[in-house]
Motif scaffolding. Structure first.
Motif, PDB file in Angstrom:
ATOM      1  N   SER A 269      57.346 -40.918 -22.946  1.00  0.00           N
ATOM      2  CA  SER A 269      56.933 -40.813 -21.544  1.00  0.00           C
ATOM      3  C   SER A 269      57.812 -39.734 -20.928  1.00  0.00           C
ATOM      4  CB  SER A 269      57.090 -42.148 -20.815  1.00  0.00           C
ATOM      5  OG  SER A 269      56.383 -42.125 -19.583  1.00  0.00           O
TER       6      SER A 269
ATOM      7  N   VAL B 262      58.626 -37.901 -16.230  1.00  0.00           N
ATOM      8  CA  VAL B 262      59.247 -39.016 -15.506  1.00  0.00           C
ATOM      9  C   VAL B 262      58.612 -39.201 -14.130  1.00  0.00           C
ATOM     10  CG1 VAL B 262      61.449 -39.955 -14.676  1.00  0.00           C
ATOM     11  CG2 VAL B 262      61.354 -38.709 -16.836  1.00  0.00           C
ATOM     12  N   ASN B 263      57.980 -38.135 -13.611  1.00  0.00           N
ATOM     13  CA  ASN B 263      57.211 -38.269 -12.376  1.00  0.00           C
ATOM     14  C   ASN B 263      56.173 -39.378 -12.499  1.00  0.00           C
ATOM     15  OD1 ASN B 263      55.862 -37.382  -9.814  1.00  0.00           O
ATOM     16  ND2 ASN B 263      54.263 -36.712 -11.218  1.00  0.00           N
TER      17      ASN B 263
ATOM     18  N   VAL C 148      56.292 -42.000 -14.578  1.00  0.00           N
ATOM     19  CA  VAL C 148      56.988 -43.287 -14.640  1.00  0.00           C
ATOM     20  C   VAL C 148      57.431 -43.724 -13.245  1.00  0.00           C
ATOM     21  CG1 VAL C 148      58.915 -44.540 -15.689  1.00  0.00           C
ATOM     22  CG2 VAL C 148      57.809 -42.680 -16.943  1.00  0.00           C
ATOM     23  N   GLU C 149      57.928 -42.769 -12.477  1.00  0.00           N
ATOM     24  CA  GLU C 149      58.408 -43.062 -11.124  1.00  0.00           C
ATOM     25  C   GLU C 149      57.281 -43.603 -10.250  1.00  0.00           C
ATOM     26  OE1 GLU C 149      61.550 -40.830  -8.218  1.00  0.00           O
ATOM     27  OE2 GLU C 149      59.873 -39.636  -8.977  1.00  0.00           O
TER      28      GLU C 149
ATOM     29  N   ARG D  29      56.314 -47.283 -11.182  1.00  0.00           N
ATOM     30  CA  ARG D  29      57.254 -48.280 -10.670  1.00  0.00           C
ATOM     31  C   ARG D  29      57.194 -48.385  -9.146  1.00  0.00           C
ATOM     32  NH1 ARG D  29      60.789 -49.971 -14.666  1.00  0.00           N
ATOM     33  NH2 ARG D  29      62.267 -50.738 -13.115  1.00  0.00           N
ATOM     34  N   LYS D  30      57.026 -47.248  -8.489  1.00  0.00           N
ATOM     35  CA  LYS D  30      56.963 -47.261  -7.026  1.00  0.00           C
ATOM     36  C   LYS D  30      55.760 -48.043  -6.538  1.00  0.00           C
ATOM     37  CE  LYS D  30      57.204 -44.184  -3.010  1.00  0.00           C
ATOM     38  NZ  LYS D  30      57.288 -42.760  -2.554  1.00  0.00           N
TER      39      LYS D  30
ATOM     40  N   GLU E 183      62.337 -50.188  -8.295  1.00  0.00           N
ATOM     41  CA  GLU E 183      63.181 -49.001  -8.357  1.00  0.00           C
ATOM     42  C   GLU E 183      63.254 -48.499  -9.800  1.00  0.00           C
ATOM     43  OE1 GLU E 183      64.741 -47.248  -5.966  1.00  0.00           O
ATOM     44  OE2 GLU E 183      63.705 -48.510  -4.486  1.00  0.00           O
ATOM     45  N   MET E 184      63.341 -47.186  -9.967  1.00  0.00           N
ATOM     46  CA  MET E 184      63.456 -46.620 -11.299  1.00  0.00           C
ATOM     47  C   MET E 184      64.928 -46.394 -11.627  1.00  0.00           C
ATOM     48  SD  MET E 184      61.649 -43.261 -12.946  1.00  0.00           S
ATOM     49  CE  MET E 184      62.842 -42.092 -12.299  1.00  0.00           C
TER      50      MET E 184
ATOM     51  N   PHE F 111      66.549 -43.249 -16.616  1.00  0.00           N
ATOM     52  CA  PHE F 111      65.248 -42.750 -17.062  1.00  0.00           C
ATOM     53  C   PHE F 111      65.190 -41.224 -17.035  1.00  0.00           C
ATOM     54  CE2 PHE F 111      62.146 -46.551 -16.512  1.00  0.00           C
ATOM     55  CZ  PHE F 111      63.048 -47.378 -17.166  1.00  0.00           C
ATOM     56  N   TRP F 112      66.064 -40.587 -16.239  1.00  0.00           N
ATOM     57  CA  TRP F 112      66.088 -39.133 -16.163  1.00  0.00           C
ATOM     58  C   TRP F 112      66.911 -38.508 -17.288  1.00  0.00           C
ATOM     59  CZ3 TRP F 112      62.739 -36.678 -13.161  1.00  0.00           C
ATOM     60  CH2 TRP F 112      62.216 -37.353 -12.056  1.00  0.00           C
TER      61      TRP F 112
END
Length: 341
Positions: free
Chosen positions: A85, A88-89, A91-92, A95-96, A101-102, A106-107
């Motif tokens: 994945s 990460v945008n 994934v963010e 979760r949002k 919260e991420m 993850f970054w």
């Protein structure tokens, strides 16, 4: 060099070298019957296949007509299919949308899961599901096929092990994902068979669009024949393929024929979520991302997941507008159980 696997009476099909314009191909069973056989002896086989590829372009090599619908997955089954994945945008946003919260890690630490690789869908095979309530979704991605990768390899060494690239529709059943993740043991039922593009290509075919770890071209996704996404696969990719491969090889050797996916291609817009194509944005590579943005903006998603009869197309073109990998074209169908009698 472009390679494909034609359907035949065997599970693994037969390897062919395909012309750059995807119209002709040449049988290479005398060199390697299958793509896996070629990957297992790549250092010796690849130069011979390259000579065939050059002959296909010049007309010196006998060819037959290449039809994308005759192709199965370049690797109809693989020793390993691990999907990352890297955007990460995406994934963010996931979760949002559910108010989570991420983690900052993850970054810096890639996400990856091990998918089913015993049988892939051909690029024209239907997406079959028992129930629309499962939340059927497409996920447009890029993937690489590796040679042998030693445990503990660096990202630099891992980049050198990339043999081929192809496109992916990593089908997801969104309605089943939350329950599976809640068990703390990862995806299984929510990740049915994936489909790959008709053709896999060597990195040199991509020219300046390939920088050694990222593919800098738009991934074209359409839904029911309407443009849905054109996100650039080289933008907002937090982890390149070298980093993903090295992450997968941290504690194990990866054998030739391992497939590593990028995860859903996703672009930001001015630092925030992307916009639909019809609103002037680059759109999305999956329905879930659009639904997440709708939920963030209005409190609930409006766009449905895929329905029986829906059509999905995933493709990538070079700067001249020519298809590179051929197209994944799939219709969603209801699964019909075989009569036990």
């Amino acid at each position: 060099m472009k390679l494909a696997t034609l359907k035949d009476s065997t599970r693994d099909g037969r390897l062919v070298v395909v012309s750059r314009d995807l119209t002709r191909c040449s049988e290479v069973g005398h060199i390697a019957r299958t793509l896996q056989a070629a990957l297992d002896d790549w250092e010796h086989v690849a130069p011979r296949l390259q000579l065939i590829a050059e002959g296909v372009e010049t007309g010196a090599q006998p060819t037959i007509r290449f039809h994308e619908h005759d192709a199965t997955s370049p690797l109809p089954r693989a020793y390993q299919w691990a999907d990352g994945s890297a955007y990460v945008n995406h994934v963010e946003l996931v979760r949002k949308a559910r108010g989570a919260e991420m983690p900052a890690s993850f970054w810096t630490d890639p996400l990856i899961y091990q998918g089913g690789s015993d049988a892939f869908l051909a690029p024209r095979d239907p997406i079959v599901a028992v129930d629309e309530a499962y939340g059927i979704d497409m996920e447009g991605e890029v993937a690489v096929i590796t040679g042998d990768v030693a445990m503990g390899s660096s990202p630099e060494a891992a980049r050198g092990a990339i043999r081929l690239l192809m496109l992916v529709n990593d089908v997801s059943l969104r309605g089943l994902i939350p329950g599976e993740l809640a068990k703390g043991f990862g995806f299984f039922q929510s990740k049915p068979a994936s489909a790959f593009s008709p053709v896999a290509v060597t990195p040199d075919e991509l020219g300046e669009a390939w920088d050694g770890g990222k593919l800098h071209l738009p991934l074209l996704v359409s839904w029911n024949r309407k443009p849905f996404g054109k996100a650039n696969a080289g933008i907002d990719m937090t982890f390149d393929f070298g980093q993903l491969i090295a992450h997968a090889a941290k504690t194990r050797n990866l054998l030739a024929g391992t497939i590593i996916g990028s995860g859903t291609v996703s672009n930001k817009l001015d630092g925030g979520p992307g916009k639909p194509v019809e609103e002037g944005g680059d759109g999305y590579s999956c329905l879930a991302e659009l639904r997440m943005i709708e939920a963030i903006d209005t409190g609930s998603p409006r766009t449905p997941f895929l329905k029986f009869g829906d059509q999905v197309r995933i493709e990538m073109k070079d700067k001249a507008g020519h298809s590179i990998f051929g197209a994944i074209e799939q219709t969603v169908e209801k699964y019909q159980r075989a009569d036990p009698r």
